[in-house]
Scaffold this motif. Structure first.
Motif, PDB file in Angstrom:
ATOM      1  N   UNK A   1     -38.619 104.952 -18.909  1.00  0.00           N
ATOM      2  CA  UNK A   1     -37.307 105.565 -19.140  1.00  0.00           C
ATOM      3  C   UNK A   1     -36.978 106.569 -18.043  1.00  0.00           C
ATOM      4  N   UNK A   2     -37.958 107.414 -17.703  1.00  0.00           N
ATOM      5  CA  UNK A   2     -37.709 108.414 -16.664  1.00  0.00           C
ATOM      6  C   UNK A   2     -37.472 107.746 -15.319  1.00  0.00           C
ATOM      7  N   UNK A   3     -38.168 106.656 -15.082  1.00  0.00           N
ATOM      8  CA  UNK A   3     -37.937 105.949 -13.823  1.00  0.00           C
ATOM      9  C   UNK A   3     -36.500 105.455 -13.749  1.00  0.00           C
ATOM     10  N   UNK A   4     -36.003 104.901 -14.870  1.00  0.00           N
ATOM     11  CA  UNK A   4     -34.613 104.431 -14.892  1.00  0.00           C
ATOM     12  C   UNK A   4     -33.650 105.590 -14.617  1.00  0.00           C
ATOM     13  N   UNK A   5     -33.956 106.755 -15.191  1.00  0.00           N
ATOM     14  CA  UNK A   5     -33.100 107.928 -14.942  1.00  0.00           C
ATOM     15  C   UNK A   5     -33.097 108.256 -13.453  1.00  0.00           C
ATOM     16  N   UNK A   6     -34.279 108.223 -12.834  1.00  0.00           N
ATOM     17  CA  UNK A   6     -34.371 108.560 -11.410  1.00  0.00           C
ATOM     18  C   UNK A   6     -33.584 107.575 -10.550  1.00  0.00           C
ATOM     19  N   UNK A   7     -33.687 106.279 -10.858  1.00  0.00           N
ATOM     20  CA  UNK A   7     -32.951 105.313 -10.034  1.00  0.00           C
ATOM     21  C   UNK A   7     -31.451 105.451 -10.253  1.00  0.00           C
ATOM     22  N   UNK A   8     -31.057 105.950 -11.412  1.00  0.00           N
ATOM     23  CA  UNK A   8     -29.625 106.146 -11.656  1.00  0.00           C
ATOM     24  C   UNK A   8     -29.091 107.348 -10.893  1.00  0.00           C
ATOM     25  N   UNK A   9     -29.777 108.477 -11.092  1.00  0.00           N
ATOM     26  CA  UNK A   9     -29.232 109.734 -10.564  1.00  0.00           C
ATOM     27  C   UNK A   9     -29.541 109.906  -9.082  1.00  0.00           C
ATOM     28  N   UNK A  10     -30.736 109.562  -8.650  1.00  0.00           N
ATOM     29  CA  UNK A  10     -31.169 109.854  -7.288  1.00  0.00           C
ATOM     30  C   UNK A  10     -30.236 109.320  -6.219  1.00  0.00           C
ATOM     31  N   UNK A  11     -30.067 107.982  -6.149  1.00  0.00           N
ATOM     32  CA  UNK A  11     -29.213 107.434  -5.090  1.00  0.00           C
ATOM     33  C   UNK A  11     -27.784 107.952  -5.174  1.00  0.00           C
ATOM     34  N   UNK A  12     -27.281 108.123  -6.400  1.00  0.00           N
ATOM     35  CA  UNK A  12     -25.894 108.584  -6.539  1.00  0.00           C
ATOM     36  C   UNK A  12     -25.721 109.973  -5.957  1.00  0.00           C
ATOM     37  N   UNK A  13     -26.645 110.867  -6.279  1.00  0.00           N
ATOM     38  CA  UNK A  13     -26.560 112.239  -5.754  1.00  0.00           C
ATOM     39  C   UNK A  13     -26.712 112.218  -4.238  1.00  0.00           C
ATOM     40  N   UNK A  14     -27.642 111.380  -3.770  1.00  0.00           N
ATOM     41  CA  UNK A  14     -27.874 111.269  -2.338  1.00  0.00           C
ATOM     42  C   UNK A  14     -26.602 110.821  -1.620  1.00  0.00           C
ATOM     43  N   UNK A  15     -25.987 109.735  -2.152  1.00  0.00           N
ATOM     44  CA  UNK A  15     -24.776 109.205  -1.524  1.00  0.00           C
ATOM     45  C   UNK A  15     -23.669 110.247  -1.545  1.00  0.00           C
ATOM     46  N   UNK A  16     -23.473 110.864  -2.722  1.00  0.00           N
ATOM     47  CA  UNK A  16     -22.419 111.875  -2.846  1.00  0.00           C
ATOM     48  C   UNK A  16     -22.640 113.020  -1.879  1.00  0.00           C
TER      49      UNK A  16
END
Lengths: 388, 418
Positions: free
Chosen positions: B47-62
């Motif tokens: 579950x935490x891995x899914x959270x990381x793949x969701x938030x990480x790239x998005x924050x990075x791109x933004x």
């Protein structure tokens, strides 16, 4: 050439006297440093304590028609020069809010101006002989007195000494410190965790370590230049705001927190880590569930000390414009604000002598907060320190 | 829409997506496990891995696109940016949930991500140093385009007065051209630093000798934190103390000897700065003296030296690298000290050897140049960065030399706690 026993023992005595001299000299040096400290605090107390009292004057207010336009008309001309102009300016507003007051009279204590205040405290003042006589007479009748200075703690800056207070600056300090902690604490702890628990011993790690030690010794004013050139000019963070001040101070506080956290992490014995690894924890699980909780008191102590250091810092904040004149009390992150040390700096530059005691009063408040913070850190350390 | 509204929207949607990712991931993992398949990780870890793949790239791109926008001045409509990064988040969510497979090492993947986050945090301190360096160097270079480096280093007249005319494009109207000769500023800085060291080094060193060699344990445990109080007092407070209390005292004292002192004399800030620096020297010297091995003291005493002679001829020479290193750190601190000199020293650049006259320092001029109502582009404002550059170079050198000396001491006596 041989020497007699007498000569040798005389020589020995001289050598021992020399030794004793060094002892007294070094003791004197420590005593001198202590003396500086005592003199400093005595000087600040004697200058600052009067600021917590302020002259008030009991006047009869006659709410006549003229007072709706010019507040001074409500006062007896004899005392009108002795009352603070900030109060006089309030009168028309009071009458506009409550028209029923018109035509009534009222006797109440109001703020006297700074000259009366300074005269009563025996400092230099600008009252003329007639005014002095009036104040003396009023004081004898009990109509002028020094009372606890609530204005000092409840209002913002003012160009009039008697109406100026530290609340706006105190709030600015709180907001700035919130920003500082929010940035410096997580980044500092993460950096320390990386360096202590994760980092391989390679070139990059060494560079980061040297760099952190070096950052701790860079003059604080250079952080101000960074804040000005990068945060304000480049990123467009609003000038004078607690946001930019907090970010600048965060970079300054970072090394303090990193160094303290590393010491705290290092003091957690390896047996804890071995045990956790032994039951199959991954590295992050070891750190998160075992090492960090045990190191927390040390980390908190270091962070509080770093916070106290940042709280007293002025130079970089002057560079990013946090010496603004802030008469209104408001808690904000992005509007112009000032902080306690900057307020002290501003007051110290006021030509009016009455501000000297305000400055010293502000200093006493700042020192009290800093002493409280450091004492908290010491207590925390004493209470939670574990010897392994 | 306002930037902060967009930011709130972004965080809100991201939080929601993260929650969805967490519960979807956990539910799927639980389902797989309930089916009887052995998995490499716990459901929560998937579950935490899914959270990381969701938030990480998005924050990075933004974050990256916002940064690029600032850097290049390119105009990306903020709404597109928002939509783009949220799309990345949704994509990440899909990938993360898809990765909930029995043979996927979710825990190790999280570990790798966390490691990179920690590296990122550690790099911020490096970025800070480079940030300081670049911001100072770029602005200083712009200054040196207007005024020659040689004049700056060797000139003896600091008169930035007319530079605002030049900035306004009216350089010819000024009665005299602006001059930026920094020698008087450095002379003032070194004068005040020298006075501070004259106070701090003898007092600090002797206090350290007393605490380390003579004092009973009780005195020692009490004296050290008490001295540290001196270092904890904010410099703005020392500045006030120097300007209001010490400076008039110095003027009176000079008057007794028939000397004429300015109220902005260099002695008052120097002495007060010295008091502030005492604990730096005493604390570090105390540590160094304490780590000189006792065998050296015993050997010296066994040869019949008195205690004083042992200290003078054995302990202090052995501790000298550490003491010098402490003094260098103290000098670097005194050079960069700002508030005391801003409040108590003069504003007038004055090339003189008389400490009773008013003189100004590098840091005072930096503050003066940056707090006025001048344009950022004017030569006076930029001169602050040129001065900052010199200050940075000098303090950096002092710090490095100091670190090297203490390292030599440490290697010689194999002590680890310094």
């Amino acid at each position: 050439m041989s020497q007699s026993f007498d000569e040798i023992s005389a020589q020995l005595q001289r050598r021992h006297r020399k030794s004793a001299r060094l002892k007294w000299l070094s003791m004197g040096a420590l005593g001198l440093a202590g003396l500086f400290l005592v003199l400093f605090f005595a000087d600040m107390l004697s200058k600052g304590l009067p600021a917590f009292q302020q002259a008030q004057i009991r006047v009869e207010l006659d709410y006549n028609e003229d007072a709706t336009r010019m507040g001074r008309a409500a006062l007896d001309p004899e005392v009108s020069r002795l009352v603070s102009r900030t109060f006089e300016r309030l009168i028309p507003g009071m009458l506009a809010d409550d028209p029923e007051l018109l035509g009534t009279t009222e006797t109440r204590w109001v703020l006297a101006n700074a000259q009366v205040d300074q005269y009563l405290k025996g400092h230099t003042h600008r009252l003329n002989a007639a005014q002095q006589a009036t104040v003396d007479r009023l004081a004898e009748e009990g109509n002028v007195a020094l009372k606890f200075n609530t204005t000092f703690f409840t209002s913002g800056d003012s160009k009039m000494a008697e109406a100026s207070g530290i609340l706006a600056a105190a709030l600015g300090t709180v907001m700035t410190m919130l920003v500082t902690l929010a940035i410096a604490f997580p980044i500092g702890v993460m950096t320390a965790v990386y360096l202590e628990e994760f980092a391989p011993d390679n070139r990059l790690t060494q560079i980061i370590e040297i760099n952190i030690n070096n950052l701790a010794a860079i003059p604080s004013i250079l952080f101000g230049l960074l804040g000005l050139a990068i945060f304000i000019s480049f990123f467009g963070v609003p000038r004078s705001s607690p946001l930019v001040g907090g970010m600048t101070l965060a970079l300054m506080t970072l090394p303090v927190i990193i160094i303290a956290t590393r010491t705290a992490l290092r003091s957690v014995p390896d047996s804890i880590r071995h045990a956790a690894f032994g039951v199959g924890c991954s590295r992050w699980q070891v750190v998160r569930d075992h090492v960090l909780p045990l190191a927390m008191p040390g980390i908190m102590t270091g962070s509080i000390i770093g916070l106290a250091q940042a709280m007293g810092e002025t130079a970089p904040l002057i560079i990013v414009g946090m010496v603004a004149f802030i008469p209104d009390v408001s808690a904000t992150f992005t509007n112009a604000a000032t902080v306690l040390p900057a307020q002290i700096f501003t007051w110290a530059g006021e030509p009016d002598k009455a501000f000297v005691e305000k400055t010293a009063g502000g200093i006493l408040v700042l020192l009290a907060i800093l002493i409280f913070l450091n004492a908290t850190a010491v207590v925390l350390r004493k209470k939670f320190e574990r010897r392994w | 829409m306002q930037t902060d509204q967009l930011l709130a929207l972004f965080s809100g949607v991201l939080l929601l997506l993260g929650l969805i990712a967490f519960f979807l991931g956990r539910a799927k993992a639980a389902r797989v496990r309930a089916g009887g398949t052995a998995m490499f990780a716990q459901p929560d870890q998937y579950a935490w891995f899914a959270v990381l793949t969701t938030a990480g790239p998005a924050i990075l791109v933004g974050g990256l696109s916002a940064f690029l926008m600032l850097l290049l001045g390119a105009e990306i409509p903020p709404l597109y940016l928002l939509a783009g990064s949220l799309a990345v988040a949704a994509l990440g969510l899909a990938v993360g949930v898809r990765q909930v497979k029995p043979d996927f090492h979710a825990r190790q993947a999280i570990e790798r991500v966390i490691r990179w986050i920690l590296v990122g945090a550690a790099l911020i301190s490096i970025f800070t140093t480079f940030g300081i360096l670049f911001s100072i160097i770029f602005e200083a270079l712009r200054f040196f385009q207007m005024h020659s480096f040689w004049d700056f280093i060797t000139g003896t007249v600091w008169n930035p007065g007319a530079s605002f005319l030049a900035a306004a494009g009216r350089a010819d109207e000024g009665a005299s051209a602006a001059q930026f000769g920094s020698v008087p500023l450095f002379a003032g800085t070194f004068m005040i630093t020298a006075i501070a060291m004259l106070v701090a080094i003898p007092v600090g060193l002797l206090a350290a000798i007393y605490m380390a060699e003579f004092a009973p344990k009780r005195v020692r445990t009490l004296a050290k934190p008490t001295l540290e109080v001196l270092a904890g007092i904010p410099t703005v407070v020392y500045g006030f103390f120097a300007a209001i209390t010490v400076a008039p005292l110095i003027v009176d004292l000079a008057g007794v000897f028939g000397l004429d002192a300015s109220f902005n004399n260099a002695v008052a800030p120097g002495v007060v700065m010295g008091i502030m620096i005492i604990p730096f020297i005493s604390s570090l010297s105390d540590d160094v003296i304490n780590s000189v091995p006792d065998s050296m003291r015993q050997g010296s005493l066994a040869l019949g030296m008195t205690k004083g002679e042992t200290i003078r001829d054995v302990v202090i020479p052995a501790a000298l690298p550490g003491i010098i290193s402490a003094s260098l750190l103290a000098v670097s601190r005194a050079l960069g000290e700002t508030m005391i000199v801003v409040m108590a020293a003069g504003m007038r650049p004055n090339l003189t050897a008389n400490p009773l006259e008013d003189m100004t320092t590098v840091t005072v001029r930096i503050v003066a140049a940056l707090t006025g109502d001048l344009e950022f582009e004017s030569a006076e404002t930029l001169s602050a960065f040129a001065l900052g550059l010199v200050l940075f170079a000098v303090t950096l050198t002092l710090n490095l030399v100091s670190v090297l000396m203490i390292r030599r001491f440490r290697e010689k006596y194999r002590v680890n706690n310094l």
